[in-house]
Design a protein around this motif. Structure first.
Motif, mmCIF file in Angstrom:
data_model
loop_
_atom_site.group_PDB
_atom_site.id
_atom_site.type_symbol
_atom_site.label_atom_id
_atom_site.label_comp_id
_atom_site.label_asym_id
_atom_site.label_seq_id
_atom_site.Cartn_x
_atom_site.Cartn_y
_atom_site.Cartn_z
ATOM 1 N N SER A 113 -1.741 -3.184 6.486
ATOM 2 C CA SER A 113 -2.353 -1.875 6.690
ATOM 3 C C SER A 113 -2.528 -1.697 8.186
ATOM 4 C CB SER A 113 -3.713 -1.811 5.993
ATOM 5 O OG SER A 113 -4.475 -0.737 6.498
ATOM 6 N N LEU A 139 0.811 -1.221 0.000
ATOM 7 C CA LEU A 139 0.000 0.000 0.000
ATOM 8 C C LEU A 139 0.841 1.267 0.000
ATOM 9 C CD1 LEU A 139 -2.876 -1.023 2.428
ATOM 10 C CD2 LEU A 139 -3.108 -0.422 0.008
ATOM 11 N N ASN A 182 -0.612 -1.253 -3.862
ATOM 12 C CA ASN A 182 -1.127 -2.614 -4.005
ATOM 13 C C ASN A 182 -1.774 -3.061 -2.695
ATOM 14 O OD1 ASN A 182 -1.522 -5.400 -4.315
ATOM 15 N ND2 ASN A 182 0.320 -5.638 -5.552
ATOM 16 N N SER A 183 -3.057 -3.353 -2.736
ATOM 17 C CA SER A 183 -3.764 -3.781 -1.519
ATOM 18 C C SER A 183 -3.803 -5.298 -1.378
ATOM 19 C CB SER A 183 -5.194 -3.231 -1.521
ATOM 20 O OG SER A 183 -5.914 -3.769 -2.619
ATOM 21 N N GLN A 184 -3.314 -6.028 -2.392
ATOM 22 C CA GLN A 184 -3.390 -7.490 -2.368
ATOM 23 C C GLN A 184 -2.236 -8.139 -1.618
ATOM 24 O OE1 GLN A 184 -6.220 -8.975 -3.607
ATOM 25 N NE2 GLN A 184 -6.726 -6.805 -3.679
ATOM 26 N N SER A 242 1.807 -7.255 0.428
ATOM 27 C CA SER A 242 2.921 -6.369 0.779
ATOM 28 C C SER A 242 4.139 -7.239 1.062
ATOM 29 C CB SER A 242 2.597 -5.471 1.973
ATOM 30 O OG SER A 242 2.275 -6.218 3.114
#
Length: 123
Positions: free
Chosen positions: A113, A28, A33-35, A37
């Motif tokens: 997150s 993120l 990219n939220s899928q 890390s």
């Protein structure tokens, strides 16, 4: 023609106040990219975090040193060359109570997150 790869030479350095170095290569903070890390971490001797119950799976691969995990009520120590997957919604505490730094890679799916980590207040 669009390149079908990305080389990360400038990871996002996450600000910390506990001596831990966190360099997020993908996720993120770096590329939105939220899928997934992927972060390169260095935890100093004596470092620890509060218990947390993340809403993501976390994979850890130890490069150097040792890292302690308290997962639910079980204490586990991983050494260089070992890895672990901790499933989302599992209560865990990460620490380095050893007399050497620990270097490791952390991969979170979905991406790490602060809104999903659910850290408990320090006691």
């Amino acid at each position: 023609m669009r390149k079908k790869y990305t080389i990360q030479n400038n990871p996002f350095v996450v600000p910390t106040n506990d001596g831990k170095v966190i360099k997020e290569h993908f996720g993120l903070a770096t590329d939105g990219n939220s899928q997934i890390s992927i972060a390169h971490m260095k935890a100093p001797s004596g470092w620890s975090e509060p218990f947390q119950t993340p809403e993501f799976d976390e994979f850890t691969f130890i490069i150097k040193g040792k890292k302690q995990f308290i997962i639910e009520d079980e204490t586990i120590v991983l050494e260089a060359g070992q890895s672990i997957k901790i499933e989302k919604n599992t209560r865990v505490q990460y620490s380095n109570p050893f007399n050497e730094p620990c270097e490791y890679i952390a991969i979170c799916t979905p991406a790490f997150s602060i809104d999903l980590v659910n850290r408990e207040p320090n006691e």
